[in-house]
Scaffold this motif. Sequence first.
Motif, mmCIF file in Angstrom:
data_model
loop_
_atom_site.group_PDB
_atom_site.id
_atom_site.type_symbol
_atom_site.label_atom_id
_atom_site.label_comp_id
_atom_site.label_asym_id
_atom_site.label_seq_id
_atom_site.Cartn_x
_atom_site.Cartn_y
_atom_site.Cartn_z
ATOM 1 N N ALA A 142 5.764 6.353 0.710
ATOM 2 C CA ALA A 142 5.903 5.223 1.604
ATOM 3 C C ALA A 142 5.152 4.027 1.046
ATOM 4 N N CYS A 143 5.681 2.865 1.294
ATOM 5 C CA CYS A 143 5.057 1.612 0.904
ATOM 6 C C CYS A 143 5.000 0.725 2.134
ATOM 7 N N ALA A 144 3.801 0.406 2.557
ATOM 8 C CA ALA A 144 3.600 -0.480 3.692
ATOM 9 C C ALA A 144 3.349 -1.890 3.193
ATOM 10 N N VAL A 154 0.841 -1.182 0.000
ATOM 11 C CA VAL A 154 0.000 0.000 0.000
ATOM 12 C C VAL A 154 0.881 1.237 0.000
ATOM 13 N N GLU A 155 0.762 2.043 -1.056
ATOM 14 C CA GLU A 155 1.546 3.264 -1.171
ATOM 15 C C GLU A 155 0.800 4.443 -0.561
ATOM 16 N N SER A 156 1.574 5.421 -0.130
ATOM 17 C CA SER A 156 1.017 6.665 0.360
ATOM 18 C C SER A 156 2.053 7.763 0.182
ATOM 19 N N CYS A 192 4.667 0.849 -5.789
ATOM 20 C CA CYS A 192 5.566 -0.011 -5.042
ATOM 21 C C CYS A 192 5.452 -1.421 -5.602
ATOM 22 N N ALA A 193 6.578 -2.098 -5.748
ATOM 23 C CA ALA A 193 6.590 -3.441 -6.299
ATOM 24 C C ALA A 193 7.565 -4.313 -5.528
ATOM 25 N N MET A 219 8.303 -1.124 6.161
ATOM 26 C CA MET A 219 8.080 0.037 5.317
ATOM 27 C C MET A 219 9.241 0.243 4.344
ATOM 28 N N VAL A 220 8.902 0.708 3.169
ATOM 29 C CA VAL A 220 9.864 1.128 2.166
ATOM 30 C C VAL A 220 9.541 2.564 1.798
#
Length: 126
Positions: A21-23, A5-7, A96-97, A78-79
Amino acid sequence: QVQLVESGGGLVQAGDSLRLACATSIDILSTFDMAWFRQVPGKEREFVAVITWTGAITDYAEFVKGRFTISKDSAKNMVYLRMKSLNSEDPAVYYCASKFGPPGAPTGSATNYQYWGQGTQVTVSS
């Protein structure tokens, strides 16, 4: 299962910064390569940045080197993608991948990634 999930997307002025951010739904960062891709309408999805499962290697598309930084916080699953000096070439939906890292498939090819987030929009105004 793996869910991403990106934000963090939004509208910024040219020259400003954003942090995406990528959760991840489960703890995969120690075994999966994590990458960011972006796509604009009518164009192919293009590679932006990757951090490998070992954390030892990062790689960037030429057009973002020196401006974007990818990082991860494994404790938080997180990324992140820190984007600086955003310009008129950067607006896109950023994705995000993730792909399983040990086989060593090329990290710059979207077709090698198994999991994708829904994307977050980045818009830059001048």
